[in-house]
Design a protein around this motif. Structure first.
Motif, mmCIF file in Angstrom:
data_model
loop_
_atom_site.group_PDB
_atom_site.id
_atom_site.type_symbol
_atom_site.label_atom_id
_atom_site.label_comp_id
_atom_site.label_asym_id
_atom_site.label_seq_id
_atom_site.Cartn_x
_atom_site.Cartn_y
_atom_site.Cartn_z
ATOM 1 N N SER A 7 0.831 -1.210 0.000
ATOM 2 C CA SER A 7 0.000 0.000 0.000
ATOM 3 C C SER A 7 0.863 1.257 0.000
ATOM 4 C CB SER A 7 -0.923 0.007 1.213
ATOM 5 O OG SER A 7 -1.855 -1.047 1.151
ATOM 6 N N LEU A 8 1.962 1.212 0.745
ATOM 7 C CA LEU A 8 2.856 2.372 0.806
ATOM 8 C C LEU A 8 3.547 2.609 -0.536
ATOM 9 C CD1 LEU A 8 4.355 1.799 4.352
ATOM 10 C CD2 LEU A 8 3.088 3.831 3.611
ATOM 11 N N ILE A 9 3.974 1.544 -1.194
ATOM 12 C CA ILE A 9 4.626 1.704 -2.498
ATOM 13 C C ILE A 9 3.642 2.288 -3.499
ATOM 14 C CG2 ILE A 9 5.630 0.454 -4.449
ATOM 15 C CD1 ILE A 9 6.882 -1.471 -2.407
ATOM 16 N N ARG A 10 2.417 1.781 -3.496
ATOM 17 C CA ARG A 10 1.426 2.307 -4.441
ATOM 18 C C ARG A 10 1.084 3.765 -4.121
ATOM 19 N NH1 ARG A 10 -1.512 0.629 -8.432
ATOM 20 N NH2 ARG A 10 -3.419 1.774 -8.965
ATOM 21 N N ALA A 11 0.909 4.066 -2.829
ATOM 22 C CA ALA A 11 0.606 5.446 -2.438
ATOM 23 C C ALA A 11 1.748 6.376 -2.829
ATOM 24 C CB ALA A 11 0.356 5.516 -0.934
ATOM 25 N N ALA A 12 2.979 5.923 -2.615
ATOM 26 C CA ALA A 12 4.129 6.740 -3.007
ATOM 27 C C ALA A 12 4.134 6.971 -4.517
ATOM 28 C CB ALA A 12 5.426 6.052 -2.579
ATOM 29 N N ALA A 13 3.845 5.924 -5.282
ATOM 30 C CA ALA A 13 3.797 6.068 -6.738
ATOM 31 C C ALA A 13 2.749 7.103 -7.139
ATOM 32 C CB ALA A 13 3.496 4.716 -7.389
ATOM 33 N N GLU A 14 1.597 7.051 -6.512
ATOM 34 C CA GLU A 14 0.534 8.011 -6.839
ATOM 35 C C GLU A 14 0.965 9.434 -6.522
ATOM 36 O OE1 GLU A 14 -2.760 6.598 -4.598
ATOM 37 O OE2 GLU A 14 -3.207 4.931 -5.971
ATOM 38 N N VAL A 15 1.598 9.627 -5.370
ATOM 39 C CA VAL A 15 2.036 10.972 -4.987
ATOM 40 C C VAL A 15 3.167 11.450 -5.886
ATOM 41 C CG1 VAL A 15 3.067 12.361 -3.146
ATOM 42 C CG2 VAL A 15 1.264 10.707 -2.598
ATOM 43 N N PHE A 16 4.146 10.578 -6.174
ATOM 44 C CA PHE A 16 5.249 10.971 -7.061
ATOM 45 C C PHE A 16 4.730 11.305 -8.454
ATOM 46 C CE2 PHE A 16 8.160 8.045 -4.385
ATOM 47 C CZ PHE A 16 8.458 9.086 -3.515
ATOM 48 N N LEU A 76 6.525 12.466 3.202
ATOM 49 C CA LEU A 76 6.157 11.193 3.815
ATOM 50 C C LEU A 76 4.761 11.265 4.428
ATOM 51 C CD1 LEU A 76 9.533 10.116 5.465
ATOM 52 C CD2 LEU A 76 8.523 9.324 3.316
ATOM 53 N N THR A 77 4.392 12.437 4.930
ATOM 54 C CA THR A 77 3.059 12.600 5.495
ATOM 55 C C THR A 77 1.994 12.433 4.408
ATOM 56 O OG1 THR A 77 3.863 14.079 7.228
ATOM 57 C CG2 THR A 77 1.514 14.174 6.703
ATOM 58 N N MET A 78 2.238 13.021 3.254
ATOM 59 C CA MET A 78 1.303 12.866 2.131
ATOM 60 C C MET A 78 1.166 11.391 1.746
ATOM 61 S SD MET A 78 2.680 16.067 -0.175
ATOM 62 C CE MET A 78 1.748 15.639 -1.623
ATOM 63 N N ILE A 79 2.281 10.693 1.737
ATOM 64 C CA ILE A 79 2.272 9.289 1.315
ATOM 65 C C ILE A 79 1.575 8.414 2.351
ATOM 66 C CG2 ILE A 79 3.747 7.297 0.845
ATOM 67 C CD1 ILE A 79 5.783 9.374 -0.326
ATOM 68 N N SER A 80 1.880 8.612 3.622
ATOM 69 C CA SER A 80 1.236 7.801 4.656
ATOM 70 C C SER A 80 -0.260 8.065 4.705
ATOM 71 C CB SER A 80 1.869 8.072 6.028
ATOM 72 O OG SER A 80 1.695 9.414 6.424
ATOM 73 N N GLY A 114 -3.223 5.426 4.057
ATOM 74 C CA GLY A 114 -4.104 5.144 5.188
ATOM 75 C C GLY A 114 -3.387 4.497 6.355
ATOM 76 N N VAL A 115 -2.102 4.831 6.536
ATOM 77 C CA VAL A 115 -1.331 4.280 7.663
ATOM 78 C C VAL A 115 -0.671 5.434 8.411
ATOM 79 C CG1 VAL A 115 -0.895 2.156 6.376
ATOM 80 C CG2 VAL A 115 0.821 3.976 6.356
ATOM 81 N N SER A 116 -0.152 5.133 9.588
ATOM 82 C CA SER A 116 0.519 6.154 10.388
ATOM 83 C C SER A 116 1.927 6.396 9.872
ATOM 84 C CB SER A 116 0.575 5.715 11.849
ATOM 85 O OG SER A 116 1.426 4.585 11.975
ATOM 86 N N ASN A 117 2.489 7.537 10.263
ATOM 87 C CA ASN A 117 3.885 7.808 9.916
ATOM 88 C C ASN A 117 4.813 6.767 10.522
ATOM 89 O OD1 ASN A 117 3.562 10.059 8.290
ATOM 90 N ND2 ASN A 117 3.658 11.511 10.002
ATOM 91 N N GLY A 118 4.448 6.293 11.708
ATOM 92 C CA GLY A 118 5.266 5.261 12.347
ATOM 93 C C GLY A 118 5.291 3.980 11.542
ATOM 94 N N ALA A 119 4.122 3.608 10.992
ATOM 95 C CA ALA A 119 4.060 2.399 10.161
ATOM 96 C C ALA A 119 4.887 2.587 8.895
ATOM 97 C CB ALA A 119 2.611 2.072 9.808
#
Length: 219
Positions: free
Chosen positions: A13-22, A32-36, A40-45
């Motif tokens: 989910s993080l890789i896909r979210a990062a791809a969408e934001v990039f 990182l806040t935008m990506i997390s 739908g996860v915390s910054n800690g996750a």
């Protein structure tokens, strides 16, 4: 096992979210806040899986590079050879740029001069194009007087241009119609006369239900 599966889903989910934001924002404005938040996860996750934005970018690039390698291999396994393999692979690549945000983000990251060098998808694509054109030339698949390097330069200029314009301006640039028109113009100049009419300019390794038409042989 349940924790491992959950961790794998979160990482994906993080890789896909990062791809969408990039893809939407570019590397520098992305945070990182935008990506997390997108995942739908915390910054800690997020930090549990990736130590930095650059680590996420590299993960996106790696997945995108793997998909691009599969694109060329699938077309080869489907039976395409010579110039038809190049036609089919470029069509499949453009379709992936339209449909797959990870591939799209991978190419977007390749063109970003603000970050450290990672996997340059445009360079990898060029290497594949050049190696295939050398093979085509050695098999007599190019017209007399046509140099593989010249064809590679023209094809790279077109596909990278379509990719950039399609990502930032108008998706019509990466449409099947646009690429088919490109091949209709290019193939009569690069293929032997007797082979031109056998090549399918709209791609032979996939179909969207429309008739596939080859280039008419010039008179």
């Amino acid at each position: 096992m349940v924790k491992q599966e959950r961790a794998a889903r979160t990482r994906r989910s993080l890789i896909r979210a990062a791809a969408e934001v990039f893809a939407d924002e570019g590397y520098v404005p992305a945070s990182l806040t935008m990506i997390s938040r997108r995942a739908g996860v915390s910054n800690g996750a997020l930090h549990f899986h990736f130590v930095s934005k650059e680590a996420l970018a590299r993960a996106v690039e790696e997945e995108a590079a793997q998909e691009v390698r599969l694109i060329t291999e699938r077309c080869r396994l489907a039976g395409a050879v010579g110039l038809q393999l190049l036609v089919d692979a470029t069509h499949t690549l453009m379709r992936s740029l339209d449909d797959d945000v990870i591939v799209r983000a991978g190419f977007e990251l390749s063109g970003d001069i603000s970050r450290p060098r990672g996997i340059n998808l445009r360079r990898e694509w060029r290497r594949w194009v050049e190696s295939e054109l050398e093979r085509v030339a050695s098999d007599g698949g190019l017209a007399d007087g046509v140099a593989p390097d010249d064809v590679a330069s023209a094809l790279m200029a077109a596909t990278v241009g379509f990719e950039v314009l399609g990502a930032r301006d108008d998706r019509e640039w990466i449409s099947r119609r646009t690429l088919t028109r490109f091949w209709e113009l290019m193939l009569p100049a690069m293929a032997p006369r007797q082979a031109v009419g056998t090549l399918v300019t709209c791609g032979s390794c996939h179909s969207n239900g429309t008739e596939e038409v080859g280039v008419e042989e010039p008179v």
